[in-house]
Design a protein around this motif. Structure first.
Motif, PDB file in Angstrom:
ATOM      1  N   ILE A  96       0.839  -1.208   0.000  1.00 43.10           N
ATOM      2  CA  ILE A  96       0.000   0.000   0.000  1.00 43.10           C
ATOM      3  C   ILE A  96       0.869   1.251   0.000  1.00 43.10           C
ATOM      4  N   ILE A  97       1.935   1.241   0.792  1.00 39.32           N
ATOM      5  CA  ILE A  97       2.851   2.387   0.809  1.00 39.32           C
ATOM      6  C   ILE A  97       3.488   2.562  -0.563  1.00 39.32           C
ATOM      7  N   TYR A  98       3.886   1.455  -1.196  1.00 39.76           N
ATOM      8  CA  TYR A  98       4.488   1.551  -2.522  1.00 39.76           C
ATOM      9  C   TYR A  98       3.492   2.084  -3.550  1.00 39.76           C
ATOM     10  N   ALA A  99       2.233   1.666  -3.461  1.00 39.71           N
ATOM     11  CA  ALA A  99       1.221   2.158  -4.387  1.00 39.71           C
ATOM     12  C   ALA A  99       1.017   3.659  -4.233  1.00 39.71           C
ATOM     13  N   LYS A 100       1.168   4.165  -3.014  1.00 38.39           N
ATOM     14  CA  LYS A 100       0.979   5.604  -2.764  1.00 38.39           C
ATOM     15  C   LYS A 100       2.219   6.441  -3.101  1.00 38.39           C
ATOM     16  N   THR A 101       3.420   5.882  -2.856  1.00 33.17           N
ATOM     17  CA  THR A 101       4.626   6.693  -3.002  1.00 33.17           C
ATOM     18  C   THR A 101       5.421   6.412  -4.276  1.00 33.17           C
ATOM     19  N   GLY A 102       5.423   5.160  -4.723  1.00 29.10           N
ATOM     20  CA  GLY A 102       6.221   4.804  -5.890  1.00 29.10           C
ATOM     21  C   GLY A 102       7.689   4.572  -5.585  1.00 29.10           C
ATOM     22  N   VAL A 103       8.061   4.551  -4.321  1.00 34.16           N
ATOM     23  CA  VAL A 103       9.458   4.307  -3.931  1.00 34.16           C
ATOM     24  C   VAL A 103       9.698   2.804  -3.986  1.00 34.16           C
ATOM     25  N   ILE A 104      10.647   2.396  -4.817  1.00 33.85           N
ATOM     26  CA  ILE A 104      10.875   0.982  -5.094  1.00 33.85           C
ATOM     27  C   ILE A 104      11.296   0.184  -3.857  1.00 33.85           C
ATOM     28  N   LEU A 105      11.856   0.853  -2.855  1.00 41.83           N
ATOM     29  CA  LEU A 105      12.259   0.190  -1.622  1.00 41.83           C
ATOM     30  C   LEU A 105      11.099  -0.585  -1.000  1.00 41.83           C
ATOM     31  N   TRP A 106       9.913  -0.004  -1.023  1.00 35.36           N
ATOM     32  CA  TRP A 106       8.747  -0.643  -0.410  1.00 35.36           C
ATOM     33  C   TRP A 106       8.337  -1.898  -1.174  1.00 35.36           C
ATOM     34  N   ALA A 107       8.430  -1.877  -2.482  1.00 38.74           N
ATOM     35  CA  ALA A 107       8.076  -3.047  -3.284  1.00 38.74           C
ATOM     36  C   ALA A 107       9.069  -4.183  -3.062  1.00 38.74           C
ATOM     37  N   LYS A 108      10.339  -3.866  -3.036  1.00 40.09           N
ATOM     38  CA  LYS A 108      11.355  -4.899  -2.808  1.00 40.09           C
ATOM     39  C   LYS A 108      11.246  -5.461  -1.390  1.00 40.09           C
ATOM     40  N   SER A 109      10.943  -4.603  -0.434  1.00 40.43           N
ATOM     41  CA  SER A 109      10.761  -5.075   0.944  1.00 40.43           C
ATOM     42  C   SER A 109       9.540  -5.976   1.045  1.00 40.43           C
ATOM     43  N   ALA A 110       8.468  -5.622   0.351  1.00 40.37           N
ATOM     44  CA  ALA A 110       7.271  -6.467   0.351  1.00 40.37           C
ATOM     45  C   ALA A 110       7.575  -7.823  -0.278  1.00 40.37           C
ATOM     46  N   ALA A 111       8.372  -7.837  -1.332  1.00 42.07           N
ATOM     47  CA  ALA A 111       8.744  -9.103  -1.962  1.00 42.07           C
ATOM     48  C   ALA A 111       9.516  -9.994  -0.990  1.00 42.07           C
ATOM     49  N   TRP A 112      10.443  -9.390  -0.235  1.00 43.35           N
ATOM     50  CA  TRP A 112      11.189 -10.154   0.762  1.00 43.35           C
ATOM     51  C   TRP A 112      10.277 -10.658   1.879  1.00 43.35           C
ATOM     52  N   LEU A 113       9.366  -9.817   2.327  1.00 44.15           N
ATOM     53  CA  LEU A 113       8.449 -10.241   3.391  1.00 44.15           C
ATOM     54  C   LEU A 113       7.560 -11.398   2.942  1.00 44.15           C
ATOM     55  N   ILE A 114       7.093 -11.349   1.713  1.00 43.87           N
ATOM     56  CA  ILE A 114       6.268 -12.438   1.191  1.00 43.87           C
ATOM     57  C   ILE A 114       7.080 -13.726   1.116  1.00 43.87           C
ATOM     58  N   SER A 115       8.300 -13.634   0.640  1.00 46.15           N
ATOM     59  CA  SER A 115       9.156 -14.822   0.530  1.00 46.15           C
ATOM     60  C   SER A 115       9.457 -15.423   1.902  1.00 46.15           C
ATOM     61  N   ILE A 116       9.790 -14.580   2.860  1.00 44.80           N
ATOM     62  CA  ILE A 116      10.084 -15.076   4.209  1.00 44.80           C
ATOM     63  C   ILE A 116       8.814 -15.644   4.851  1.00 44.80           C
ATOM     64  N   GLY A 117       7.679 -14.992   4.625  1.00 44.38           N
ATOM     65  CA  GLY A 117       6.409 -15.517   5.136  1.00 44.38           C
ATOM     66  C   GLY A 117       6.093 -16.889   4.568  1.00 44.38           C
ATOM     67  N   LEU A 118       6.392 -17.097   3.298  1.00 42.62           N
ATOM     68  CA  LEU A 118       6.167 -18.412   2.696  1.00 42.62           C
ATOM     69  C   LEU A 118       7.082 -19.474   3.295  1.00 42.62           C
ATOM     70  N   VAL A 119       8.319 -19.101   3.574  1.00 39.42           N
ATOM     71  CA  VAL A 119       9.239 -20.060   4.200  1.00 39.42           C
ATOM     72  C   VAL A 119       8.723 -20.454   5.584  1.00 39.42           C
ATOM     73  N   PHE A 120       8.288 -19.468   6.373  1.00 37.15           N
ATOM     74  CA  PHE A 120       7.783 -19.769   7.709  1.00 37.15           C
ATOM     75  C   PHE A 120       6.405 -20.432   7.684  1.00 37.15           C
ATOM     76  N   ALA A 121       5.704 -20.390   6.578  1.00 33.22           N
ATOM     77  CA  ALA A 121       4.382 -21.024   6.482  1.00 33.22           C
ATOM     78  C   ALA A 121       4.480 -22.531   6.283  1.00 33.22           C
ATOM     79  N   ILE A 122       5.659 -23.034   5.930  1.00 28.37           N
ATOM     80  CA  ILE A 122       5.805 -24.459   5.634  1.00 28.37           C
ATOM     81  C   ILE A 122       5.564 -25.319   6.873  1.00 28.37           C
ATOM     82  N   ILE A 123       6.202 -25.000   7.988  1.00 19.30           N
ATOM     83  CA  ILE A 123       6.147 -25.858   9.177  1.00 19.30           C
ATOM     84  C   ILE A 123       4.729 -25.962   9.749  1.00 19.30           C
ATOM     85  N   PRO A 124       4.036 -24.844  10.021  1.00 19.63           N
ATOM     86  CA  PRO A 124       2.694 -25.015  10.584  1.00 19.63           C
ATOM     87  C   PRO A 124       1.716 -25.675   9.609  1.00 19.63           C
ATOM     88  N   ARG A 125       1.907 -25.469   8.314  1.00 18.62           N
ATOM     89  CA  ARG A 125       1.001 -26.112   7.364  1.00 18.62           C
ATOM     90  C   ARG A 125       1.227 -27.612   7.313  1.00 18.62           C
TER      91      ARG A 125
END
Length: 147
Positions: free
Chosen positions: A36-65
């Motif tokens: 949402i911040i990236y959509a409002k500001t256009g600063v690429i840092l937010w998009a790359k950070s969101a990509a990392w957060l999604i990837s790390i979230g997927l890694v941590f989603a393996i064990i409980p699933r």
């Protein structure tokens, strides 16, 4: 009179599931906020950070699933409820949406908009609905047992 012991789930599996289950949700919520911040500001840092957060979230989603898969469909089939099954499928679809979101976030710059935001919203909503269903189930079970 002796009653047969009620089938239970493994305490170790419950502890592992309880420890790791909230972690991916936090990462996916943070990724949604960053999108949402990236959509409002256009600063690429937010998009790359969101990509990392999604990837790390997927890694941590393996064990409980995997624990949830074993408890709902393999070892504790007799004691799993409809709410457990619905929660499992909601989380499964959310993880599929998060995988698609990770692929969307691999694009360049503003090409991730608006699909990145919508997939983040879908992921967070599905997991949140699953948490609500399980919370309602546990609250009604406690009332029934103690009431």
């Amino acid at each position: 009179m002796n009653y047969p012991a009620a089938p239970r789930r493994s305490a170790v599996a419950n502890a592992i599931y309880g420890l790791f289950n909230p972690i991916p949700f936090g990462f996916f919520v943070a990724a949604l906020i960053f999108d949402i911040i990236y959509a409002k500001t256009g600063v690429i840092l937010w998009a790359k950070s969101a990509a990392w957060l999604i990837s790390i979230g997927l890694v941590f989603a393996i064990i409980p699933r995997l624990v949830n898969l074993a408890q709902v469909w393999i070892t504790s089939r007799r004691i799993s409820t409809h709410a457990d099954h619905v929660d499992f499928w909601l989380n499964f679809v959310a993880i599929v949406a998060a995988i698609l979101n990770a692929f969307v976030h691999s694009r360049d710059a503003y090409a991730i908009m608006p699909a990145g935001v919508w997939l983040s919203v879908v992921t967070v909503l599905l997991i949140a609905i699953g948490h609500v269903i399980i919370a309602v189930r546990y609250s009604t079970v406690r009332e029934y047992v103690h009431g």
